[in-house]
Design a protein around this motif. Structure first.
Motif, PDB file in Angstrom:
ATOM      1  N   ALA A   1      -0.583  -6.303 -13.288  1.00 53.50           N
ATOM      2  CA  ALA A   1      -1.874  -5.765 -12.853  1.00 53.50           C
ATOM      3  C   ALA A   1      -2.702  -5.325 -14.053  1.00 53.50           C
ATOM      4  O   ALA A   1      -3.920  -5.539 -14.104  1.00 53.50           O
ATOM      5  N   GLN A   2      -2.056  -4.717 -15.029  1.00 52.25           N
ATOM      6  CA  GLN A   2      -2.749  -4.283 -16.243  1.00 52.25           C
ATOM      7  C   GLN A   2      -3.316  -5.479 -17.007  1.00 52.25           C
ATOM      8  O   GLN A   2      -4.479  -5.471 -17.427  1.00 52.25           O
ATOM      9  N   LEU A   3      -2.491  -6.524 -17.188  1.00 45.52           N
ATOM     10  CA  LEU A   3      -2.962  -7.722 -17.887  1.00 45.52           C
ATOM     11  C   LEU A   3      -4.102  -8.401 -17.134  1.00 45.52           C
ATOM     12  O   LEU A   3      -5.053  -8.900 -17.733  1.00 45.52           O
ATOM     13  N   MET A   4      -4.011  -8.401 -15.810  1.00 48.28           N
ATOM     14  CA  MET A   4      -5.039  -9.028 -14.996  1.00 48.28           C
ATOM     15  C   MET A   4      -6.374  -8.304 -15.159  1.00 48.28           C
ATOM     16  O   MET A   4      -7.434  -8.930 -15.186  1.00 48.28           O
ATOM     17  N   SER A   5      -6.316  -6.983 -15.298  1.00 44.36           N
ATOM     18  CA  SER A   5      -7.554  -6.219 -15.463  1.00 44.36           C
ATOM     19  C   SER A   5      -8.150  -6.393 -16.853  1.00 44.36           C
ATOM     20  O   SER A   5      -9.355  -6.250 -17.037  1.00 44.36           O
ATOM     21  N   GLU A   6      -7.305  -6.726 -17.832  1.00 48.10           N
ATOM     22  CA  GLU A   6      -7.776  -6.882 -19.205  1.00 48.10           C
ATOM     23  C   GLU A   6      -8.181  -8.316 -19.531  1.00 48.10           C
ATOM     24  O   GLU A   6      -9.054  -8.541 -20.378  1.00 48.10           O
ATOM     25  N   GLU A   7      -7.537  -9.282 -18.879  1.00 47.60           N
ATOM     26  CA  GLU A   7      -7.780 -10.688 -19.196  1.00 47.60           C
ATOM     27  C   GLU A   7      -8.058 -11.456 -17.902  1.00 47.60           C
ATOM     28  O   GLU A   7      -7.140 -11.829 -17.183  1.00 47.60           O
ATOM     29  N   GLU A   8      -9.332 -11.672 -17.630  1.00 55.47           N
ATOM     30  CA  GLU A   8      -9.741 -12.320 -16.384  1.00 55.47           C
ATOM     31  C   GLU A   8      -9.113 -13.698 -16.222  1.00 55.47           C
ATOM     32  O   GLU A   8      -8.732 -14.106 -15.113  1.00 55.47           O
ATOM     33  N   GLU A   9      -8.938 -14.411 -17.343  1.00 57.73           N
ATOM     34  CA  GLU A   9      -8.413 -15.776 -17.257  1.00 57.73           C
ATOM     35  C   GLU A   9      -6.939 -15.815 -16.843  1.00 57.73           C
ATOM     36  O   GLU A   9      -6.417 -16.862 -16.481  1.00 57.73           O
ATOM     37  N   SER A  10      -6.253 -14.665 -16.903  1.00 58.94           N
ATOM     38  CA  SER A  10      -4.832 -14.624 -16.539  1.00 58.94           C
ATOM     39  C   SER A  10      -4.623 -14.290 -15.065  1.00 58.94           C
ATOM     40  O   SER A  10      -3.482 -14.158 -14.620  1.00 58.94           O
ATOM     41  N   LYS A  11      -5.708 -14.164 -14.309  1.00 63.89           N
ATOM     42  CA  LYS A  11      -5.616 -13.673 -12.933  1.00 63.89           C
ATOM     43  C   LYS A  11      -4.634 -14.467 -12.082  1.00 63.89           C
ATOM     44  O   LYS A  11      -3.768 -13.901 -11.428  1.00 63.89           O
ATOM     45  N   ASP A  12      -4.754 -15.803 -12.079  1.00 64.66           N
ATOM     46  CA  ASP A  12      -3.893 -16.616 -11.213  1.00 64.66           C
ATOM     47  C   ASP A  12      -2.420 -16.475 -11.581  1.00 64.66           C
ATOM     48  O   ASP A  12      -1.553 -16.329 -10.713  1.00 64.66           O
ATOM     49  N   GLU A  13      -2.135 -16.519 -12.885  1.00 68.53           N
ATOM     50  CA  GLU A  13      -0.742 -16.388 -13.338  1.00 68.53           C
ATOM     51  C   GLU A  13      -0.183 -15.018 -12.985  1.00 68.53           C
ATOM     52  O   GLU A  13       0.953 -14.893 -12.526  1.00 68.53           O
ATOM     53  N   MET A  14      -0.974 -13.956 -13.186  1.00 67.49           N
ATOM     54  CA  MET A  14      -0.502 -12.599 -12.911  1.00 67.49           C
ATOM     55  C   MET A  14      -0.305 -12.367 -11.413  1.00 67.49           C
ATOM     56  O   MET A  14       0.637 -11.702 -10.995  1.00 67.49           O
ATOM     57  N   LEU A  15      -1.193 -12.947 -10.577  1.00 68.65           N
ATOM     58  CA  LEU A  15      -1.024 -12.830  -9.125  1.00 68.65           C
ATOM     59  C   LEU A  15       0.262 -13.504  -8.677  1.00 68.65           C
ATOM     60  O   LEU A  15       0.957 -13.013  -7.786  1.00 68.65           O
ATOM     61  N   SER A  16       0.586 -14.628  -9.300  1.00 70.77           N
ATOM     62  CA  SER A  16       1.828 -15.323  -8.981  1.00 70.77           C
ATOM     63  C   SER A  16       3.030 -14.445  -9.328  1.00 70.77           C
ATOM     64  O   SER A  16       3.988 -14.330  -8.548  1.00 70.77           O
ATOM     65  N   ILE A  17       2.991 -13.809 -10.499  1.00 73.50           N
ATOM     66  CA  ILE A  17       4.080 -12.919 -10.912  1.00 73.50           C
ATOM     67  C   ILE A  17       4.195 -11.737  -9.957  1.00 73.50           C
ATOM     68  O   ILE A  17       5.299 -11.337  -9.554  1.00 73.50           O
ATOM     69  N   ILE A  18       3.060 -11.166  -9.562  1.00 72.13           N
ATOM     70  CA  ILE A  18       3.077 -10.029  -8.630  1.00 72.13           C
ATOM     71  C   ILE A  18       3.700 -10.443  -7.304  1.00 72.13           C
ATOM     72  O   ILE A  18       4.564  -9.737  -6.755  1.00 72.13           O
ATOM     73  N   ASN A  19       3.304 -11.599  -6.773  1.00 78.95           N
ATOM     74  CA  ASN A  19       3.859 -12.057  -5.493  1.00 78.95           C
ATOM     75  C   ASN A  19       5.356 -12.315  -5.577  1.00 78.95           C
ATOM     76  O   ASN A  19       6.107 -11.995  -4.649  1.00 78.95           O
ATOM     77  N   LYS A  20       5.821 -12.890  -6.682  1.00 78.53           N
ATOM     78  CA  LYS A  20       7.255 -13.143  -6.849  1.00 78.53           C
ATOM     79  C   LYS A  20       8.031 -11.834  -6.881  1.00 78.53           C
ATOM     80  O   LYS A  20       9.125 -11.728  -6.317  1.00 78.53           O
ATOM     81  N   ASN A  21       7.468 -10.816  -7.528  1.00 77.71           N
ATOM     82  CA  ASN A  21       8.145  -9.525  -7.594  1.00 77.71           C
ATOM     83  C   ASN A  21       8.137  -8.810  -6.255  1.00 77.71           C
ATOM     84  O   ASN A  21       9.096  -8.123  -5.910  1.00 77.71           O
ATOM     85  N   ILE A  22       7.057  -8.966  -5.483  1.00 74.42           N
ATOM     86  CA  ILE A  22       7.019  -8.376  -4.145  1.00 74.42           C
ATOM     87  C   ILE A  22       8.090  -9.009  -3.265  1.00 74.42           C
ATOM     88  O   ILE A  22       8.816  -8.313  -2.547  1.00 74.42           O
TER      89      ILE A  22
END
Length: 198
Positions: free
Chosen positions: A17-38
Motif C-alpha cells: 500500500a505504501q509503494l502504491m501511494s508513492e509510485e502510481e505505475e506500480s499500482k497493478d503489481e501492488m494490488l496483485s500482491i495485496i490480493n494474494k496476501n489477503i
C-alpha cells in the motif's frame, strides 16, 4: 500461532500500500500482491477451526520449486535483503501446498528478522538420495549453541515480538509429509534450515 503467521502478510499488505501511494505505475503489481496476501490470511484464519482437530493434509501433485515461488510472489523483501535463488529440484511430490507455503514463509521471516542490518538469503532446491531438499540460508546473527536444541520447542523464542511457534509449526507440517527439518547455525555467520521430503 495466528498472530505469528498473520504478521508477515499484514506487513506485506502495508508495504504494498505504501509503494502504491508513492509510485502510481506500480499500482497493478501492488494490488496483485495485496490480493494474494489477503487470500493467504484467509487460509490462515480458516485453520483456526482445525487447532483442536487438525485438518488432514490436502495433497496435490507439485514440487518444492513451486512452493518457493508461491511463497515469494506475495512478499516484498526489505531493501537491504538480497535474495539468491537456485531452484534445481526436478522431482514431482505430493504436497499440501498451503501448509508448505506457510513453512517457507515462516523460515523466510526468521531469516529476515536475523538480519536487521541487511544480508543475503539463499534458497536452494535439489534432488538428493531419493529426497527433494530445500535449504534456506541467511547471513544473520546465528543461534547460540545453548539455544540450538530449543528452536523447535513450542513458545521458545529469542524475538521480542515472537511467539515461538513458527518452527514448531514447520516441524509438524514436514513430519506430516514424512520428511525432516533441521537447523544448523554458527553465531555471527548465519543459519541454514534444511527440509527433506521423500
Amino acid at each position: 500461532m495466528m498472530r505469528h503467521d498473520l504478521r508477515s502478510p499484514l506487513i506485506n499488505v502495508r508495504n504494498a500500500a505504501q509503494l502504491m501511494s508513492e509510485e502510481e505505475e506500480s499500482k497493478d503489481e501492488m494490488l496483485s500482491i495485496i490480493n494474494k496476501n489477503i487470500n493467504y490470511m484467509n487460509t490462515i484464519v480458516e485453520d483456526l477451526r482445525n487447532l483442536t482437530s487438525p485438518r488432514p493434509l490436502r495433497m496435490e501433485r507439485s514440487d518444492l520449486n513451486q512452493v518457493v515461488e508461491r511463497a515469494l510472489e506475495k512478499r516484498i523483501l526489505p531493501e537491504k535483503i538480497r535474495l539468491k535463488l537456485s531452484l534445481e529440484a526436478t522431482s514431482s511430490l505430493r504436497l499440501d501446498l498451503d501448509k508448505m507455503i506457510r513453512v517457507v514463509d515462516n523460515v523466510l521471516n526468521n531469516a529476515i528478522d536475523a538480519m536487521p542490518e541487511g544480508g543475503t538469503i539463499k534458497v536452494h532446491t535439489g534432488d538428493e538420495g531419493g529426497e527433494t531438499v530445500l535449504t534456506i540460508t541467511d547471513t544473520g546473527s546465528g543461534i547460540p549453541d545453548s539455544d540450538k536444541e530449543k528452536v523447535f520447542t513450542p513458545f521458545f523464542t529469542t524475538k521480542e515480538t515472537g511467539m515461538g511457534l513458527g518452527l514448531t509449526y514447520c516441524r509438524e507440517v514436514i513430519e506430516a509429509h514424512n520428511g525432516s527439518i533441521t537447523v544448523s547455525s554458527r553465531v555471527g555467520q548465519g543459519t541454514a534450515v534444511e527440509v527433506r521430503i521423500p
